[in-house]
Design an enzyme around this catalytic site. Structure first.
Site, PDB file in Angstrom:
ATOM      1  N   GLU A 197      55.516  46.690  38.511  1.00  0.00           N
ATOM      2  CA  GLU A 197      54.595  45.573  38.770  1.00  0.00           C
ATOM      3  C   GLU A 197      54.767  44.492  37.730  1.00  0.00           C
ATOM      4  O   GLU A 197      54.746  43.298  38.025  1.00  0.00           O
ATOM      5  CB  GLU A 197      53.138  46.072  38.778  1.00  0.00           C
ATOM      6  CG  GLU A 197      52.124  45.040  39.271  1.00  0.00           C
ATOM      7  CD  GLU A 197      51.555  44.126  38.178  1.00  0.00           C
ATOM      8  OE1 GLU A 197      50.834  43.178  38.509  1.00  0.00           O
ATOM      9  OE2 GLU A 197      51.838  44.343  36.979  1.00  0.00           O
ATOM     10  N   ASP A 220      43.674  46.902  39.725  1.00  0.00           N
ATOM     11  CA  ASP A 220      44.366  46.469  38.511  1.00  0.00           C
ATOM     12  C   ASP A 220      43.327  45.886  37.546  1.00  0.00           C
ATOM     13  O   ASP A 220      42.156  45.772  37.893  1.00  0.00           O
ATOM     14  CB  ASP A 220      45.416  45.405  38.883  1.00  0.00           C
ATOM     15  CG  ASP A 220      46.543  45.273  37.862  1.00  0.00           C
ATOM     16  OD1 ASP A 220      46.400  45.742  36.716  1.00  0.00           O
ATOM     17  OD2 ASP A 220      47.572  44.665  38.221  1.00  0.00           O
TER      18      ASP A 220
HETATM   19 ZN   LIG Z   1      48.466  44.961  35.609  1.00  0.00          ZN
END
Ligand SMILES: [Zn+2]
Length: 333
Positions: A197, A220
Site C-alpha cells: 500500500e 487504515d
Molecule cells: Zn496506511
C-alpha cells in the site's frame, strides 16, 4: 483492552516493509487461522480470509499490512550505507533514528554536513551499522536489503505510540472484527490484509480485480489536526471515535457507503468523526477503480505523527471502529 494492547504490540514489533510482507503475513495468518475460516494468499502476497455466503453481496475489507522502510542503494568505502525510501518518509525525522534490517542488523541514521540553503536530499543521509570499511559492511548487508524503523512500543493510558501503527492498527481492528462477527453473515465478506500500500496501493489493486467485490471498505489510519500547530487544518482528533472517510487524494467515497456507515454509527450511538484528508490515500483508491468500478469507502483510525518511528493512536478509536464494523457486517448490504 489488554488483549488489544498486546495484539498491537505484537503487530508493531514486526518489521515488514512494502514488498517484504512475509513476517507480518505469517503472524496475521496464525491469528486468523484460529477462527477457522477459508484462507489463501494470492500472487502478490495479499492474505485473504473469506467468509462465504453465495446468496449475499460481496464486501471486500482491506487493511494494508506493509509499512514504510529504507533500502540500501550504495555502500561507501568507509562502510556507511546510502539508502532510498520505501514509501513516504519525512526527512526531518531521520537524523538519529534507529533502524533494523531484515536479518536483525541494527543501524543509526546520520547525515552529511549541509551548507546553508542547501537541500538535504535523501542522498545526504546514511545508515551507520558500526562497520569500518565497505568490505565489512557488505558482509552484513547487501545492496537492495531493506530496513524499517526500530520497534519501540509504549502504552500511555488509553493511547499507544509505536512504529507502523500505520497500518498495524488497521490490521488489529480487522482481526478483532473477524473474531467478533457471528459465524454466518448476510453478506460474503473478504477480510484482506494487503501488500505494498505504501508504494502505491498495489496489492489492493490486484486483489480487488481477483475478488470482484460489490463493495469495498479500506481500514487504515488518518492524520489528525489536534496538535498545537498542525500542518493542515483538519477536523480530526485522537480519542473522538473512528472516522468515516468522505474523501482523500485517492478516492471520493461512494455516498451510499458513507451513508450506510453514518446511519449505522448514529443508530448505535457510536461516536464517529467525518474525514476529509487533503493529502494521502488508502487502499479504497485502488479498490473503487477495479474492473467496472466498486462503490467504496473507508474507516479510519486517527493517528498522530504519521510515518515517523513514534506514531500514536487511541485505543478507544480502534474499539469504536471494531464495534461499528461488526454492526455493519451484520446488516444485509
Ligand atoms: Zn496506511
Amino acid at each position: 483492552m489488554k488483549e488489544l494492547f498486546d495484539l498491537l504490540e505484537n503487530l508493531t514489533n514486526i518489521s515488514s516493509p512494502a514488498g517484504y510482507e512475509e513476517k507480518i503475513r505469517s503472524f496475521i495468518r496464525q491469528e486468523a487461522e484460529a477462527f477457522g475460516e477459508e484462507l489463501f494468499v494470492d500472487a502478490l502476497g495479499n492474505l485473504v480470509v473469506a467468509k462465504r455466503n453465495p446468496a449475499g453481496k460481496k464486501i471486500l475489507l482491506a487493511a494494508h499490512m506493509d509499512e514504510i522502510g529504507l533500502m540500501v542503494t550504495f555502500v561507501e568505502e568507509n562502510g556507511f550505507l546510502r539508502f532510498s525510501e520505501i514509501g513516504g518518509i519525512n526527512k526531518e525525522i531521520l537524523l538519529g533514528t534507529r533502524v533494523i534490517f531484515s536479518d536483525g542488523t541494527a543501524g543509526i541514521i546520520g547525515r552529511d554536513k549541509i551548507r546553508e540553503k542547501e537541500d538535504a536530499g535523501f542522498s545526504r543521509y546514511y545508515i551507520d551499522i558500526g562497520a569500518t570499511s565497505r568490505d565489512e559492511a557488505l558482509k552484513r548487508v547487501k545492496i537492495g536489503q531493506t530496513a524499517t524503523f526500530y520497534p519501540v512500543f509504549h502504552r500511555m493510558g488509553s493511547r499507544v505510540t509505536a512504529k507502523s501503527l500505520d497500518n498495524r492498527a488497521g490490521c488489529a481492528l480487522l482481526l478483532q472484527v473477524l473474531k467478533n462477527v457471528p459465524s454466518s453473515l448476510p453478506n460474503e465478506v473478504y477480510f484482506v490484509f494487503t501488500t505494498q500500500e505504501e508504494v502505491g496501493l498495489r496489492g489492493a489493486r490486484t486483489v480487488s480485480y481477483e475478488l470482484n467485490p460489490d463493495y469495498g471498505l479500506a481500514v487504515d489510519v488518518t492524520r489528525t489536526g489536534d496538535t498545537p500547530e498542525p500542518e493542515f487544518k483538519m477536523d480530526m482528533f485522537l480519542g473522538k471515535g473512528p472516522a468515516i472517510k468522505i474523501k482523500d487524494s485517492s478516492v471520493i467515497c461512494h455516498p451510499t457507503v458513507v451513508q450506510r456507515m453514518v446511519q449505522t454509527a448514529e443508530r448505535m450511538h457510536n461516536p464517529y468523526q467525518l474525514e476529509v484528508l487533503e493529502r494521502g490515500g488508502t487502499d479504497a483508491g485502488s479498490i473503487h477503480l477495479a474492473r467496472g468500478g466498486v462503490p467504496s469507502g473507508a474507516l479510519s483510525i486517527p493517528c498522530r505523527y504519521l510515518h515517523t518511528p513514534g506514531e500514536m493512536v487511541d485505543l478507544a478509536d480502534v474499539e469504536g471502529g471494531i464495534s461499528l464494523l461488526v454492526e455493519l457486517l451484520k446488516e444485509k448490504w
